[in-house]
Design an enzyme around this catalytic site. Structure first.
Site, PDB file in Angstrom:
ATOM      1  N   HIS A 104       0.809  -1.168  -0.030  1.00 37.45           N
ATOM      2  CA  HIS A 104       0.004  -0.193   0.097  1.00 37.45           C
ATOM      3  C   HIS A 104       0.939   1.348   0.044  1.00 37.45           C
ATOM      4  O   HIS A 104       1.941   1.183   0.515  1.00 37.45           O
ATOM      5  CB  HIS A 104      -0.889   0.081   1.311  1.00 37.45           C
ATOM      6  N   VAL A 155       6.533 -20.084  23.744  1.00 32.72           N
ATOM      7  CA  VAL A 155       6.773 -19.174  24.987  1.00 32.72           C
ATOM      8  C   VAL A 155       5.929 -19.358  25.831  1.00 32.72           C
ATOM      9  O   VAL A 155       4.673 -19.310  25.567  1.00 32.72           O
ATOM     10  CB  VAL A 155       6.927 -17.743  24.408  1.00 32.72           C
ATOM     11  N   CYS A 188       1.129 -34.219  -6.913  1.00 31.07           N
ATOM     12  CA  CYS A 188       2.461 -34.279  -6.258  1.00 31.07           C
ATOM     13  C   CYS A 188       2.474 -34.378  -4.805  1.00 31.07           C
ATOM     14  O   CYS A 188       3.478 -34.715  -4.433  1.00 31.07           O
ATOM     15  CB  CYS A 188       3.117 -32.974  -6.788  1.00 31.07           C
TER      16      CYS A 188
END
Lengths: 418, 585
Positions: B140, B276, B548
Site C-alpha cells: 500500500h 513461549v 504431487c
C-alpha cells in the site's frame, strides 16, 4: 529431433494409440511419459473389472496395463519415461524435460494427446470450513494405500459417489478403516451400478443421496464434518445438519480432462466435455494433433478408452502417410433431447470403418430409443432399456450410413411410445 | 478532571446507555481496562472500539467475555510440537524476538546488522505461518489510512523502500499501481443522479488524488475511455478511476522466508516449533523467557507475536492492549497472466472504517486474487472460510471484473489480523524495561514492516542497548533457482549438474525434485508439506497437490530420514497418513 508421431502420455489411451499407429504403419512412434513407468493410473487400480470388452476377461488395472506394455515392447515404439512435456505448439513442436537429456525439442508429423484427467478438488466445489490435513481426492488415497502401503486415515467420510470414491470406500473397509458413509449431492449415485453394489451394499456402507458436506472442522488434522441434506437446487436444507467425527474426508467429485497443453496449442475445446473437439478419427481442430482417452471426455471404462485410442492411432498414422481424404463440408454432430454430449463432435472425412459415437445423457430414463437423424430423416435407432448419466451410451454407425449423411447429425434420446 | 477520569466517565455512560452497567471500567495511565460479561461477541468488540475511539486513550485491555462464545482460547495452546526439527535453544542471548511472521523476521534481519546475539522463537514449524501467509501481498501507499495514525505514517515511509528490499532479498515485487474505480454504485442510492455525476466526476477524483500525493505517490485521474483501454476486462460501469502508481504487490511468505534466511546468514538463530510459556521479570525489567524447549536469559524481548501479542505482553506484566482477531478471507483463482495489468478496487461509500475491504489483483505468480474480507471473530486461530464468506467475496469483487470465470477458483483461505481496539500499530517500549511491543499489526503491516523494524531498533538504541555495526553484514540474499523461469539452455545446464532438476514433481507449477530438496535443506528448513509449498509452489496449482502431494511427502520422508507417517502438512498433529496398511506375511 524429427519423429513421425509423438504420443503424450503413457496411460491406457497413449499405449493403445501408439500401438495402433505403429500397426497401421507409422515408423517412428515415441511415447512421452512423465512418470517412472507406463500405465498411467492403472498400476494403482488393483481391483478387477478391467478388460471385459477388450480381452473378454476381468483383469486388474496393472494386468490390463501389462498386456499393452508387453505388446509395445515387441514393437519399435520408443518410450521415454520421466519425461514431462512442458510445451506444445500448433506446429506440433513438443518440448519435453527429463533427467537424462535436459530440455529436448521434438518436431512431429502428428501428435496424439493422451494426458488423461485429474480429480476435482475440495476448493473447486467450494466446501467451506478449515484447511486441515486429511482431505484427499480418492485417487490420492488410492495411491497411498495401493502403491505406498500407507493408510491415510481410520475414520472416513466419502463425498461424491464417483467410481473411484466407491472403490476406495471398499478399499478403506478392507484395510480396517471405518467408512461412515458416502454422501452424494445428486439424487442418485455418480458411479456405475456394479460399483454401488459391489463396493457399498456388499460392505454395509450407507449411501446418502441428496446430501453434501457443509463444513469441515480441524485445525491440524480433520476432526469432523457437518453434512446436510440438499434441495432440488442443491442448497443445504436448514435443520438437516449432522456432525460426524472423522479423521479423513475422501472426495470423489468428478474428473477434469487435463488440457493445459491442448490450450497452449490453441486447440478448440468443447465446453461440455472439457476436452478438445474431435472428428471421427479423433483429430482436433489443429491439423495433425489427435486426442484420445480422458483428455477428450471422461470415460467410465478403460476398455472404451483403449478402443477410442486405436481410432486416434490409426488416424495419426494416416495423417503421417498423407492418405486422409476430406469431405467438402464438415458434418456437425448436434445434441438434442436428454443428451449432454456426443463425441466425436464433427465428421470431416469419408470413414473407412464404422464409427462409434459416445454419448452421455442428462437424466436417468427407462425404455428409451437413441434416434440419430440427418436433415429430418432418421438414419439410425438404438433401443436402450435404461440410460443413466454415469454410464456412457455407445452407438455404432455403419460407414455406408455415414456416407449419405450431410451437414448435420442429430442425436436425441426419446422415451419409447412417444 | 484528569484525562483518566474523563475517559472512564465517558465509557461508563456509553455502557449505561447500552444496558451494560455490569461491565467494569478502570483507567490507569490512559490505558483502559474493561471487564465483565456482554451478550454477544459483537457487543464485546463494539465496547472495545468505542473505548478505543475516545480522546487521549493509549490502549484498551478488553477482558469482557460474551455469553454466545462458550470457549474462548485466551492462552496460546500449550502442547509440545515437534516436526522433527532438532533446534537447540541457547541458554542466553541479547535479544529474543517472539514470533517469526513478517514483523519478527524484518526485525531479526534489521538487528542482524549489529553485533548482538538475536534469537527468534516461533511456535509453528516454519516462519510466516500466521497472518503473514494469508496476506494478499499488496504494498500500500497509505492513501487509505486515517491521518495521524502510525499506520499511515509508517506505510508512507515504507512503500518507496520496497524496490530495493526486493532486489536485496531476491523476491518478486511488482509496482503495478492501483486503479481506484468510481462507478455508478460508488455513491449511495439516495444521492440524486445529477449530483452523483458531479461528485464522481469532479469532486471525488481530486480529493482522492490529493490524498495520494500526501503519501508521496503521483496519482492521476483516468477517464473512462482510457481506463477501458488500459483494462479491457473491468466493469463497464466504471465512470472514472484514479491511478495510484505507487501501489505494488509482493509475495508475503516469500519475503518473510528471504528475511529469515538473510538474518540466519548474518548470525541470527531461529528456534522453531517452540512456544513461549512465560516471561520472567525482575525489578520491572525482563530477565528470562521460558519456552517449551527450556529457558533463555535475555535483557530485551521484542513482542512480534501477532494475534497472541497481548497474551505474551500479559506474561511480562505489560498487557497494555487486547487483540481482537479480525479474519480476512481470500479467494484465489487459476493463473490468468495479464487479465489485469493493475490492481483494482471499487470505491464504495460509505466505507467501513475498520477495513479498506481488499480488492482484486494478480499475484506475483500470475494468479487472480480477490480479498481479503474483514470479519470479527472471537477465536484467534479461526482461519475457516464459511459459506457466507465465499458468497460475500463473489458478491463484493466479481462486479469489478464481471466476465471473470468463477469456476477457475483453485483455493480459498483466511488469516487473522491482530487488530487492537485503537486500530493502530503499537510500537514502543512498555512499562517493563526491555519488553518492546511490535504489536497490533494489521493492514498495512506488510508494507510498513521494514520501517517498523527500524523503529524497533531505534527504541533499543534509546533504551541503551549498545548497537555496534557488524563487520561483514551482507544484506543480499540469493533465492535458489526456479526451474520454470529459466531458459531451455539454462535448464539443460542445471539438469547436467543435478539430474533432479530434470524430474518435474509438481506438474501444474512445474516444480522439480531438486527445488524441493533445496527447500528441505535451506537455512530455514522446510519440514512440512506446506513449508515446501510456500518455498517452491509444489501443490499450489490447479490440482492442489493431487498429483504431487504423495511424491512431496515421500521426498520429505527420504530427505529427513523420517517414516512417512511422521510427515505433516503443517506441523503438530497434521499428519498425512495414519499408519501402514495391513501387513501380508
Amino acid at each position: 529431433m524429427n519423429v513421425d508421431i509423438v504420443v503424450i502420455g503413457g496411460g491406457p489411451a497413449g499405449l493403445a494409440a501408439a500401438l495402433s499407429a505403429y500397426r497401421a504403419g507409422a515408423q517412428q512412434v515415441v511415447i512421452l511419459e512423465r512418470d517412472f513407468e507406463l500405465g498411467g493410473i492403472l498400476p494403482q487400480c488393483i481391483h478387477d473389472g478391467f478388460g471385459n470388452f477388450v480381452f473378454g476377461e476381468m483383469l486388474t488395472g496393472p494386468e490390463y496395463a501389462q498386456r499393452y506394455i508387453e505388446e509395445i515392447e515387441k514393437t519399435g515404439i520408443s518410450v521415454m519415461l520421466n519425461s514431462m512435456v512442458v510445451d506444445l505448439d500448433s506446429d506440433k513442436k513438443v518440448t519435453v524435460v527429463n533427467p537424462e537429456e535436459g530440455v529436448v525439442t521434438m518436431k512431429a508429423k502428428a501428435v496424439i494427446l493422451a494426458m488423461g484427467c485429474r480429480e476435482r478438488t475440495r476448493s473447486q466445489i467450494l466446501i467451506p470450513g478449515e484447511r486441515p490435513s486429511g482431505i484427499y481426492t480418492a485417487g490420492v488415497a488410492q495411491r497411498f494405500i495401493n502403491m505406498e502401503g500407507l493408510l491415510p486415515g481410520k475414520k472416513v467420510v466419502v463425498l461424491g459417489s464417483g467410481d473411484v470414491g466407491l472403490i476406495m470406500a471398499r478399499r478403506f473397509s478392507l484395510e480396517g478403516g471405518d467408512v461412515e458413509g458416502v454422501y452424494e449431492i445428486l439424487p442418485r449415485a455418480g458411479g456405475l451400478t456394479r460399483n454401488v453394489v459391489q463396493c457399498l451394499e456388499d460392505y454395509g456402507i450407507p449411501l446418502h443421496v441428496s446430501h453434501t458436506i457443509v463444513d469441515i472442522k480441524g485445525k491440524e488434522r480433520v476432526e469432523g464434518v457437518t453434512v446436510a441434506q440438499v434441495d432440488e437446487r442443491f442448497k443445504p436444507v436448514p435443520g438437516t445438519e449432522r456432525y460426524i467425527p472423522c479423521d479423513t474426508v475422501l472426495l470423489s467429485v468428478g474428473l477434469i480432462p487435463e488440457n493445459e497443453l491442448s490450450r497452449k496449442a490453441t486447440i478448440e475445446m468443447d465446453l461440455t466435455t472439457g476436452g478438445p473437439v474431435v472428428d471421427e478419427s479423433m483429430e482436433t481442430s489443429v491439423p495433425g494433433i489427435f486426442a484420445c482417452g480422458n483428455v477428450v471426455h471422461v470415460h467410465d471404462l478403460v476398455d472404451d478408452v483403449s478402443q477410442a485410442a486405436e481410432v486416434a492411432g490409426k488416424g495419426a498414422a494416416a495423417c503421417v502417410k498423407g492418405t486422409v481424404e476430406r469431405r467438402d463440408t464438415v458434418v456437425s454432430v448436434k445434441k438434442g433431447r436428454n443428451v449432454s454430449y456426443v463425441v466425436p463432435q464433427i465428421i470431416r472425412g469419408h470413414p473407412k470403418e464404422d464409427i462409434v459415437f459416445y454419448l452421455r445423457v442428462k437424466e436417468i430414463e427407462k425404455n428409451v430409443k437413441v434416434i440419430i437423424s440427418s436433415q429430418g430423416e432418421v438414419v439410425k435407432e438404438k433401443k436402450e432399456r435404461i440410460v443413466k448419466p454415469p454410464e456412457m451410451v455407445k452407438v455404432q454407425m455403419e460407414k455406408a450410413v455415414l456416407e449419405n449423411v450431410n451437414e448435420e447429425l442429430h442425436f436425441d434420446v426419446i422415451r419409447l411410445g412417444e | 478532571m484528569t484525562t483518566n477520569e474523563k475517559i472512564k466517565k465517558k465509557l461508563e455512560k456509553f455502557l449505561e446507555k447500552k444496558n451494560l452497567s455490569s461491565i467494569k471500567v478502570s483507567v490507569e495511565d490512559r490505558i483502559v481496562t474493561i471487564a465483565g460479561l456482554a451478550d454477544t461477541w459483537d457487543d464485546v468488540v463494539q465496547i472495545g472500539h468505542y473505548a478505543g475511539s475516545l480522546k487521549g486513550v493509549r490502549g484498551i485491555v478488553n477482558n469482557t467475555k460474551s455469553r454466545d462464545i462458550t470457549e474462548r482460547k485466551d492462552e496460546a495452546q500449550s502442547f509440545f510440537r515437534d516436526s522433527g526439527i532438532r533446534m537447540k535453544l541457547p541458554g542466553k542471548t541479547d535479544v529474543v524476538i517472539i514470533g517469526a511472521g513478517v514483523i519478527g523476521c524484518f526485525v531479526a534481519r534489521e538487528l542482524s546488522r549489529y553485533n548482538l546475539d538475536v534469537v527468534v522463537v516461533e511456535k509453528e514449524s516454519d516462519v510466516a505461518c500466521g497472518a503473514t501467509k494469508a496476506n494478499n501481498g499488496q504494498i500500500h501507499t497509505g492513501v487509505g489510512e486515517k491521518s495521524g495514525t502510525l499506520k499511515k505514517e509508517l506505510c508512507a515511509e515504507a512503500w518507496p523502500l520496497y524496490q530495493k528490499i526486493a532486489e536485496d532479498l531476491d523476491v518478486p515485487y511488482e509496482k503495478n499501481g492501483l486503479l481506484i474505480l468510481l462507478t455508478e454504485e460508488s455513491l449511495p442510492q439516495w444521492v440524486p443522479s445529477f449530483l452523483s455525476r458531479i461528485i464522481l466526476t469532479y469532486i471525488v477524483p481530486y480529493f482522492v488524488a490529493h490524498r495520494g500525493k500526501s503519501v508521496g505517490d503521483t496519482p492521476r485521474v483516468v477517464n473512462r475511455k482510457e481506463l477501458l483501454q488500459m483494462e479491457p476486462h473491468i466493469t463497464k460501469r466504471a465512470v472514472k478511476a484514479i491511478l495510484m502508481p505507487g501501489y505494488g504487490v509482493t509475495c508475503p511468505y516469500k519475503i518473510t522466508i528471504a528475511l529469515a534466511e538473510n538474518a540466519v546468514e548474518n548470525g541470527v538463530t531461529f528456534v522453531l516449533d517452540t512456544e513461549v510459556l512465560d516471561i520472567m521479570v525482575e525489578n520491572d525489567a525482563v530477565r528470562k523467557v521460558a519456552t517449551s524447549r527450556g529457558d533463555i536469559s535475555c535483557r530485551t524481548v521484542i513482542n512480534a507475536a501477532g494475534v497472541y501479542a497481548d497474551v505474551i505482553a500479559g506474561m511480562a506484566g505489560a498487557r497494555e492492549y487486547t487483540i481482537h482477531p479480525r479474519k480476512g478471507s481470500i479467494l484465489l483463482f487459476d493463473k490468468t497472466e495479464g487479465y489485469l495489468t493493475h490492481q483494482v478496487s471499487e470505491l464504495r461509500f460509505p466505507q467501513d472504517p475498520h477495513t479498506k475491504g481488499g480488492g482484486v489483483l494478480e499475484t506475483v505468480d500470475g494468479n487472480m486474487l480477490w480479498g481479503p474480507t474483514a470479519v470479527e471473530v472471537s477465536d484467534r486461530e479461526d482461519t475457516s472460510v464459511s459459506k457466507s464468506e465465499l458468497e460475500t467475496m463473489v458478491e463484493k469483487y466479481h462486479p469489478a471484473v464481471p466476465e471473470f470465470p468463477l469456476n477457475s477458483v483453485i483455493t480459498y483461505f483466511a488469516g487473522v489480523r491482530a487488530a487492537t481496539y485503537t486500530e493502530d500499530f503499537v510500537i514502543g517500549p512498555s512499562r517493563v524495561r526491555g519488553f518492546i511491543h511490535a504489536a497490533g499489526i494489521q493492514s498495512p503491516g506488510l508494507t510498513a514492516a521494514p520501517v517498523i523494524a527500524k523503529r524497533v531498533v531505534d527504541i533499543l538504541r534509546k533504551s541503551g542497548v549498545p548497537l555496534k555495526e557488524k563487520e561483514g553484514f551482507n544484506p543480499v540474499r540469493k533465492a535458489p533457482p526456479v526451474f520454470k523461469e529459466l531458459s531451455a539452455e539454462e535448464k539443460t545446464e542445471l539438469i547436467k549438474k543435478n539430474s533432479r532438476y530434470g524430474h518435474i514433481v509438481c506438474r501444474c507449477e512445474q516444480v522439480t525434485e531438486a527445488e524441493i530438496v533445496n527447500a528441505i535443506h535451506g537455512s530455514i528448513p522446510a519440514v512440512t508439506m506446506d513449508a515446501v509449498k510456500r518455498r517452491t509452489r509444489a501443490g499450489m496449482g490447479r490440482c492442489q497437490g493431487g498429483f504431487c502431494g504423495p511424491r512431496v511427502a515421500e521426498i520429505l520422508s527420504r530427505e529427513q530420514g523420517l517414516p512417512l507417517e511422521r510427515v505433516t502438512k503443517k506441523g503438530g498433529g497434521s499428519y498425512i497418513v495414519a499408519s501402514k496398511t495391513k501387513v501380508v506375511s
